[in-house]
Design an enzyme around this catalytic site. Structure first.
Site, PDB file in Angstrom:
ATOM      1  N   SER A 240       0.828  -1.216   0.000  1.00 10.48           N
ATOM      2  CA  SER A 240       0.000   0.000   0.000  1.00 10.48           C
ATOM      3  C   SER A 240       0.861   1.265   0.000  1.00 10.48           C
ATOM      4  CB  SER A 240      -0.965   0.012   1.183  1.00 10.48           C
ATOM      5  OG  SER A 240      -0.285  -0.200   2.401  1.00 10.48           O
ATOM      6  N   HIS A 270      -2.087  -8.793   1.959  1.00  6.96           N
ATOM      7  CA  HIS A 270      -1.749  -7.522   2.629  1.00  6.96           C
ATOM      8  C   HIS A 270      -2.924  -7.144   3.547  1.00  6.96           C
ATOM      9  CE1 HIS A 270       0.126  -3.770   3.403  1.00  6.96           C
ATOM     10  NE2 HIS A 270      -0.227  -3.090   2.336  1.00  6.96           N
ATOM     11  N   HIS A 317       5.572 -12.411   7.756  1.00  7.30           N
ATOM     12  CA  HIS A 317       5.815 -11.028   7.326  1.00  7.30           C
ATOM     13  C   HIS A 317       7.049 -10.990   6.446  1.00  7.30           C
ATOM     14  CE1 HIS A 317       6.289  -6.658   7.478  1.00  7.30           C
ATOM     15  NE2 HIS A 317       4.999  -6.665   7.766  1.00  7.30           N
ATOM     16  N   ARG A 326       2.516  -4.299  16.767  1.00  7.48           N
ATOM     17  CA  ARG A 326       1.138  -3.819  16.533  1.00  7.48           C
ATOM     18  C   ARG A 326       0.146  -4.898  16.990  1.00  7.48           C
ATOM     19  NH1 ARG A 326       1.517  -2.657  10.253  1.00  7.48           N
ATOM     20  NH2 ARG A 326       2.295  -4.800  10.435  1.00  7.48           N
ATOM     21  N   ASP A 372      -2.600  -8.112  11.489  1.00  8.62           N
ATOM     22  CA  ASP A 372      -3.942  -8.534  11.071  1.00  8.62           C
ATOM     23  C   ASP A 372      -4.484  -9.706  11.884  1.00  8.62           C
ATOM     24  OD1 ASP A 372      -4.193  -6.672   8.885  1.00  8.62           O
ATOM     25  OD2 ASP A 372      -2.630  -7.831   7.913  1.00  8.62           O
TER      26      ASP A 372
HETATM   27  N1  CMX Z   1       1.091 -19.477   6.257  1.00  9.05           N
HETATM   28  C1  CMX Z   1       1.567 -20.402   5.408  1.00  9.05           C
HETATM   29  N2  CMX Z   1       2.630 -20.230   4.621  1.00  9.05           N
HETATM   30  C2  CMX Z   1       3.268 -19.060   4.730  1.00  9.05           C
HETATM   31  C3  CMX Z   1       2.866 -18.052   5.621  1.00  9.05           C
HETATM   32  C4  CMX Z   1       1.717 -18.286   6.395  1.00  9.05           C
HETATM   33  N3  CMX Z   1       1.215 -17.364   7.219  1.00  9.05           N
HETATM   34  N4  CMX Z   1       3.705 -17.013   5.509  1.00  9.05           N
HETATM   35  C5  CMX Z   1       4.605 -17.354   4.554  1.00  9.05           C
HETATM   36  N5  CMX Z   1       4.338 -18.585   4.085  1.00  9.05           N
HETATM   37  C6  CMX Z   1       5.007 -19.289   2.997  1.00  9.05           C
HETATM   38  C7  CMX Z   1       4.917 -18.424   1.735  1.00  9.05           C
HETATM   39  O1  CMX Z   1       3.651 -18.600   1.099  1.00  9.05           O
HETATM   40  C8  CMX Z   1       6.077 -18.970   0.932  1.00  9.05           C
HETATM   41  O2  CMX Z   1       5.672 -20.210   0.373  1.00  9.05           O
HETATM   42  P1  CMX Z   1       6.197 -20.666  -1.091  1.00  9.05           P
HETATM   43  O3  CMX Z   1       7.661 -20.813  -0.949  1.00  9.05           O
HETATM   44  O4  CMX Z   1       5.446 -21.934  -1.321  1.00  9.05           O
HETATM   45  O5  CMX Z   1       5.816 -19.555  -2.022  1.00  9.05           O
HETATM   46  C9  CMX Z   1       7.106 -19.266   2.021  1.00  9.05           C
HETATM   47  O6  CMX Z   1       6.382 -19.387   3.248  1.00  9.05           O
HETATM   48  C10 CMX Z   1       8.143 -18.154   2.178  1.00  9.05           C
HETATM   49  O7  CMX Z   1       7.471 -16.934   2.376  1.00  9.05           O
HETATM   50  P2  CMX Z   1       8.146 -15.769   3.264  1.00  9.05           P
HETATM   51  O8  CMX Z   1       9.406 -15.372   2.582  1.00  9.05           O
HETATM   52  O9  CMX Z   1       8.227 -16.181   4.680  1.00  9.05           O
HETATM   53  O10 CMX Z   1       7.052 -14.647   3.196  1.00  9.05           O
HETATM   54  P3  CMX Z   1       6.856 -13.502   2.087  1.00  9.05           P
HETATM   55  O11 CMX Z   1       7.764 -12.368   2.402  1.00  9.05           O
HETATM   56  O12 CMX Z   1       6.953 -14.070   0.713  1.00  9.05           O
HETATM   57  O13 CMX Z   1       5.328 -13.078   2.305  1.00  9.05           O
HETATM   58  C11 CMX Z   1       3.429 -12.574   3.640  1.00  9.05           C
HETATM   59  C12 CMX Z   1       4.936 -12.342   3.445  1.00  9.05           C
HETATM   60  C13 CMX Z   1       2.918 -11.637   4.709  1.00  9.05           C
HETATM   61  C14 CMX Z   1       2.698 -12.242   2.317  1.00  9.05           C
HETATM   62  C15 CMX Z   1       3.197 -14.058   4.040  1.00  9.05           C
HETATM   63  O14 CMX Z   1       3.812 -14.311   5.283  1.00  9.05           O
HETATM   64  C16 CMX Z   1       1.730 -14.432   4.112  1.00  9.05           C
HETATM   65  O15 CMX Z   1       1.159 -14.817   3.068  1.00  9.05           O
HETATM   66  N6  CMX Z   1       1.087 -14.353   5.314  1.00  9.05           N
HETATM   67  C17 CMX Z   1      -0.326 -14.617   5.451  1.00  9.05           C
HETATM   68  C18 CMX Z   1      -1.131 -13.424   4.952  1.00  9.05           C
HETATM   69  C19 CMX Z   1      -0.998 -12.238   5.892  1.00  9.05           C
HETATM   70  O16 CMX Z   1      -1.154 -12.349   7.102  1.00  9.05           O
HETATM   71  N7  CMX Z   1      -0.743 -11.053   5.312  1.00  9.05           N
HETATM   72  C20 CMX Z   1      -0.696  -9.794   6.098  1.00  9.05           C
HETATM   73  C21 CMX Z   1       0.705  -9.242   6.310  1.00  9.05           C
HETATM   74  C22 CMX Z   1       0.668  -7.917   7.051  1.00  9.05           C
HETATM   75  C23 CMX Z   1       0.042  -6.854   6.173  1.00  9.05           C
HETATM   76  O17 CMX Z   1       0.675  -6.465   5.171  1.00  9.05           O
HETATM   77  O18 CMX Z   1      -1.088  -6.447   6.434  1.00  9.05           O
END
Ligand code: CMX
Length: 440
Positions: A240, A270, A317, A326, A372
């Site tokens: 964002s 996000h 994250h 937070r 979140d």
């Molecule tokens: N549950 C399951 N798997 C997860 C995970 C979770 N909460 N968080 C990361 N992973 C997985 C990723 O999908 C990725 O899998 P692949 O290798 O199969 O693609 C792997 O772990 C590595 O990811 P990462 O490097 O740890 O995380 P990223 O930096 O790529 O992504 C985020 C960060 C937030 C998008 C991810 O942790 C996620 O999808 N979390 C759940 C959604 C969420 O809570 N989003 C809100 C974040 C805060 C905000 O911006 O509001």
């Protein structure tokens, strides 16, 4: 000129030489390298954005203008009888880097009250879109007000030079900020409360007024203040904030920029994660017939979600490597105000078991909860159970940080953003050269 604008002007004048000197005298100094995995992996960790509004340390979490969340909550002025500071004072802190006096806060409160009337056509847009997701309504309402921009006609008519671009941007930003809580509350009452709209009260502060317009009693006013402060800024690289900055770098005005920012926030990885958390929890509650699951049962729900290829919403994250402060600040609010809430008990149980499971699964780099994971439960408790709406609340808060950044981007003359792409073949060639230079 308002006191805030005058103060900002002085700050900007004092800051500009620092940016100019870095650019002119040290522009070639390296601050990092870029690897193939960063280019293919969503630019994670590449240092290529500059902001002084907030900084995110992976282990400590966010600092706003150098202050941690507990420090911000402690030191900023609060409305009489409130536990959480005025959002108005927080806006002052983000814009100027200084802690405001109560008088400063009152002046901003007055500035925002002056600017908060919403043109009639915006209500028409919202009414016509009331079947859409609340984020569609919010984004459309913001961009529909583009014709109110003070910046755009001044720019088109060649009335402002580069050094002055921040001035009408500041006016647009305050005009927009003042309207956002009203738009948010209107969306809620229109969509979920039969269009029974509650007018603002000119005597109330930003957070207090939002609670009033939502139709929810105390301590929802404090919760609103807390919520908007916590969601305001998380440095510049998140979707964002980055989208807002990017669109604004083309000198699109704040109405275009914030609408785009909201569209990025609406993604489930996000800002929409707060909606996804409550959806997920409600799904578990339904399967359990409302009973609190045992630890073993909760572990199984989490494994089932992971095994079906989904993420655990509210966990992980891109930058943080510990529990999001937070999350902690909201957890403390829950422990104080709603310790026995059944949804809070679910959220707490997930916190007990999910990190261990994510570690065992070994994919997520950060197994800890983010903002979140905790935010929806509090809304649910106070009767905002339409979880589609939660990201609108995030969006109101995030606008504070993004608009503060946009004003400073313009003040420091940051140029249009334009990174460089390469092709897959180019990467393969670079990898081949590296292998030849350092055979394994
Ligand atoms: N549950 C399951 N798997 C997860 C995970 C979770 N909460 N968080 C990361 N992973 C997985 C990723 O999908 C990725 O899998 P692949 O290798 O199969 O693609 C792997 O772990 C590595 O990811 P990462 O490097 O740890 O995380 P990223 O930096 O790529 O992504 C985020 C960060 C937030 C998008 C991810 O942790 C996620 O999808 N979390 C759940 C959604 C969420 O809570 N989003 C809100 C974040 C805060 C905000 O911006 O509001």
């Amino acid at each position: 000129m308002s006191k805030l604008k005058e103060k900002l002007f002085k700050k900007i004048e004092a800051w500009r030489p620092r940016t100019i000197k870095l650019m002119k005298e040290h522009g070639d100094v390296k601050i990092g390298d870029v690897t193939i995995s960063q280019a293919l992996g969503g630019m994670r960790g590449i240092k290529c954005l500059v902001t002084d509004i907030s900084y995110l340390d992976p282990y400590e979490g966010i600092r706003f203008r150098g202050y941690t969340i507990p420090e911000v909550l402690e030191m900023l002025p609060k409305p009489p009888g409130a536990e959480i500071p005025y959002v108005e004072g927080f806006i002052y802190l983000l814009l100027t880097g200084e802690v405001p006096s109560k008088k400063d806060v009152k002046e901003i409160e007055h500035e925002l009250v002056k600017r908060r009337n919403i043109p009639d056509y915006v209500y028409k847009v919202l009414d016509d879109l009331s079947e859409c997701h609340p984020m569609v309504m919010f984004s459309a309402a913001v961009v529909s007000m583009e014709k109110e921009s003070i910046f755009t006609p001044k720019y088109k008519n060649l009335e402002i030079g580069k050094d002055d671009l921040w001035d009408p941007t500041y006016e647009d930003a305050l005009n927009l900020l003042a309207k956002l809580p009203r738009i948010g509350a209107y969306i809620y009452r229109k969509k979920y409360r039969n269009g029974n709209i509650i007018p603002a009260d000119p005597k109330l502060d930003w957070g207090g007024n939002f609670a009033r317009m939502m139709g929810i009693g105390k301590p929802y006013d404090d919760l609103s203040r807390l919520y908007f402060i916590l969601h305001s800024d998380h440095e510049s690289g998140n979707v964002s904030a980055h989208t807002g900055h990017l669109v604004s770098s083309a000198l699109s005005d704040v109405y275009y920029s914030i609408s785009s920012m909201l569209n990025g926030l609406a993604g489930p990885l996000h800002g929409l994660a707060n909606e996804m958390v409550l959806r997920w929890i409600q799904g578990v509650m339904k399967k359990m017939g409302g009973k609190i699951p045992s630890k073993e049962e909760m572990k199984q729900f989490i494994w089932d979600t992971l095994n079906s290829g989904q993420v655990i919403p509210g966990y992980g994250h891109a930058v943080l490597r510990k529990t999001d402060p937070r999350y902690t600040a909201q957890r403390e609010f829950c422990l104080k105000h709603l310790p026995d809430d059944p949804v809070f008990k679910y959220v707490d149980l997930v916190y007990e078991v999910a990190p261990e499971i994510l570690l065992e699964q070994g994919k997520a780099k950060n197994p800890w909860p983010n903002v979140d994971a905790q935010s929806g439960v509090i809304q649910w408790h106070y009767g905002v159970q339409e979880y589609d709406f939660y990201t609108v609340l995030f969006g109101i808060g995030r606008s504070i940080g993004v608009l503060s950044n946009i004003i400073w981007d313009r003040a420091l003359g940051y140029p249009i953003e334009r990174p460089k792409s390469v092709t897959t073949s180019m990467l393969e060639e670079i990898a081949k050269q590296a292998e030849m230079a350092h055979p394994v």
